[in-house]
Write an enzyme that holds these catalytic residues in place. Structure first.
Site, PDB file in Angstrom:
ATOM      1  N   ARG A 108      -8.364  -5.127 -12.437  1.00  0.00           N
ATOM      2  CA  ARG A 108      -7.231  -4.234 -12.135  1.00  0.00           C
ATOM      3  C   ARG A 108      -7.727  -2.827 -12.395  1.00  0.00           C
ATOM      4  NH1 ARG A 108      -0.936  -4.620 -13.775  1.00  0.00           N
ATOM      5  NH2 ARG A 108      -1.116  -6.007 -11.977  1.00  0.00           N
ATOM      6  N   HIS A 135      -2.176  -4.921  -3.661  1.00  0.00           N
ATOM      7  CA  HIS A 135      -1.910  -5.917  -4.719  1.00  0.00           C
ATOM      8  C   HIS A 135      -1.799  -7.295  -4.051  1.00  0.00           C
ATOM      9  CE1 HIS A 135      -0.898  -7.467  -8.514  1.00  0.00           C
ATOM     10  NE2 HIS A 135       0.316  -6.960  -8.711  1.00  0.00           N
ATOM     11  N   GLN A 138      -0.268 -10.547  -5.829  1.00  0.00           N
ATOM     12  CA  GLN A 138       1.191 -10.536  -5.957  1.00  0.00           C
ATOM     13  C   GLN A 138       1.839 -11.114  -4.709  1.00  0.00           C
ATOM     14  OE1 GLN A 138       3.328  -9.282  -8.574  1.00  0.00           O
ATOM     15  NE2 GLN A 138       4.781 -10.416  -7.309  1.00  0.00           N
ATOM     16  N   ASP A 226      10.395  -2.160  -5.681  1.00  0.00           N
ATOM     17  CA  ASP A 226       9.379  -2.016  -6.730  1.00  0.00           C
ATOM     18  C   ASP A 226       9.644  -0.677  -7.414  1.00  0.00           C
ATOM     19  OD1 ASP A 226       7.131  -2.329  -8.347  1.00  0.00           O
ATOM     20  OD2 ASP A 226       5.693  -1.762  -6.796  1.00  0.00           O
ATOM     21  N   CYS A 265       8.277  -7.391  -7.905  1.00  0.00           N
ATOM     22  CA  CYS A 265       7.066  -7.883  -8.576  1.00  0.00           C
ATOM     23  C   CYS A 265       7.148  -7.745 -10.083  1.00  0.00           C
ATOM     24  CB  CYS A 265       5.835  -7.159  -8.031  1.00  0.00           C
ATOM     25  SG  CYS A 265       5.793  -5.390  -8.417  1.00  0.00           S
ATOM     26  N   ARG A 293       3.120 -16.495  -9.957  1.00  0.00           N
ATOM     27  CA  ARG A 293       1.838 -15.812 -10.082  1.00  0.00           C
ATOM     28  C   ARG A 293       0.773 -16.805 -10.565  1.00  0.00           C
ATOM     29  NH1 ARG A 293       1.550 -10.343 -10.579  1.00  0.00           N
ATOM     30  NH2 ARG A 293      -0.612 -10.752 -10.026  1.00  0.00           N
TER      31      ARG A 293
END
Ligand code: CP
Ligand code: NVA
Length: 308
Positions: A108, A135, A138, A226, A265, A293
């Protein structure tokens, strides 16, 4: 060729579909098992996943750790600040060393160019656990969540309200690969990435941009929000003010289809991008989405290590 997963397109639509099937099958087998118990076939036994975090994380960190455990392997989790990477060792040298010691690398980071450099120098798969650009992990979990709730992907109308960010880019990318449509509502000055949009449109997805949140939400199957301030961005009052008309609230949800669902998310900011009545309401799938996830990461790892 080493299977890196920097964006969904690295795998392609068929492989994403295979990951989703694999994730559903493996999830079904282990209903009510203790979460740390390995799957009976332990397909990644003896494998080690190196994880590098240059930004905060709860879900990505824990889900990858649980995923590799359930697949029979182990992980090494590192914050870049405690690595030599944080003192100036190059990304390329880090990639070469970790490739000699571990079987896969998840990172990340901020600048997407960093993960590209890591992948260019690694001889084991590199997986994108979020960059400023995208991402993808996700979105595999998000697609899994939608399918589980009987939302077949082709032709689905997905409405995104708010900031144009990494998560949106991967949703748009997924739309092209899995043949659904995205209706984006955002203020002027916060328009989405044109490269992802062009690629999705070239694959036949309808990607539309609206200034009116109600218009984007009309008859949608899925509403997605988000944070308005992604990691690494400054919390500017002007941006929050510009985003307020794009808040997902009960009025927005009423515009969507009766059986529409809400995705986020996480982490969420109640009272900003979403109201508590929505995220904690009956149309919200956010806890399934978070759990998924783990199941998604397992299939991403299995794809990267050429088991799918
Ligand atoms: N959704 C997500 O990636 O969460 P974390 O930042 O907690 O990993
Ligand atoms: N867009 C958010 C996603 C967090 C998981 C961020 O980049 O901070």
């Amino acid at each position: 060729m080493t299977r890196h997963f920097l964006n969904l397109a690295d795998a392609g639509g068929d492989a994403v579909a295979a990951m989703l099937n694999d994730a559903m099958d493996r999830k079904a087998i282990r209903t009510s098992w203790p979460k740390g118990k390995a799957d009976a076939d332990a397909p990644l036994a003896d494998h080690v996943l190196a994880m590098i975090f240059e930004k905060s994380s709860t879900r990505t960190r824990v889900s990858f750790d649980m995923a590799i455990r359930q697949l029979g392997g182990t992980s090494i989790v590192m914050d870049s600040g405690s690595m030599q990477l944080g003192r100036g060792e190059t990304v390329a040298d880090t990639a070469k060393v970790l490739s000699r010691m571990c079987d896969a690398i998840m990172i990340r980071t901020d600048d997407h160019a960093k993960i590209e450099e890591l992948a260019a120098n690694a001889t084991v798969p590199v997986i994108n656990g979020l960059t400023d650009l995208s991402h993808p992990c996700q979105i595999v979990a998000d697609l899994l969540t939608l399918i589980e709730h009987d939302k077949a992907l082709p032709g689905l109308e997905v409405a995104w309200l708010g900031d144009s960010n990494n998560v949106l880019n991967s949703i748009v990318e997924a739309a092209g690969l899995m043949k659904f449509n995205v209706r984006i509502a955002c203020p002027e000055g916060y328009d989405p990435n044109v490269d992802f949009i062009s690629a999705a449109q070239a694959s036949g997805a309808r990607i539309s941009i609206f200034r009116d949140a109600m218009e984007a939400a009309a008859d949608a199957d899925v509403i997605v929000a988000d944070t308005w301030v992604s990691m690494g961005q400054a919390h500017a009052d002007a941006k929050i003010d510009a985003m307020m008309p794009y808040q997902v609230n009960d009025v927005i949800m009423e515009q969507a289809k009766n059986n529409a669902v809400f995705l986020h998310c996480l982490p969420a900011h109640r009272g900003e991008e979403v109201m508590p009545s929505v995220i904690d309401g009956k149309q919200s799938l956010v806890w399934d989405e978070a759990e998924n996830r783990i199941h998604a990461q397992k299939s991403i790892l299995r794809w990267a290590l050429e088991q799918i």
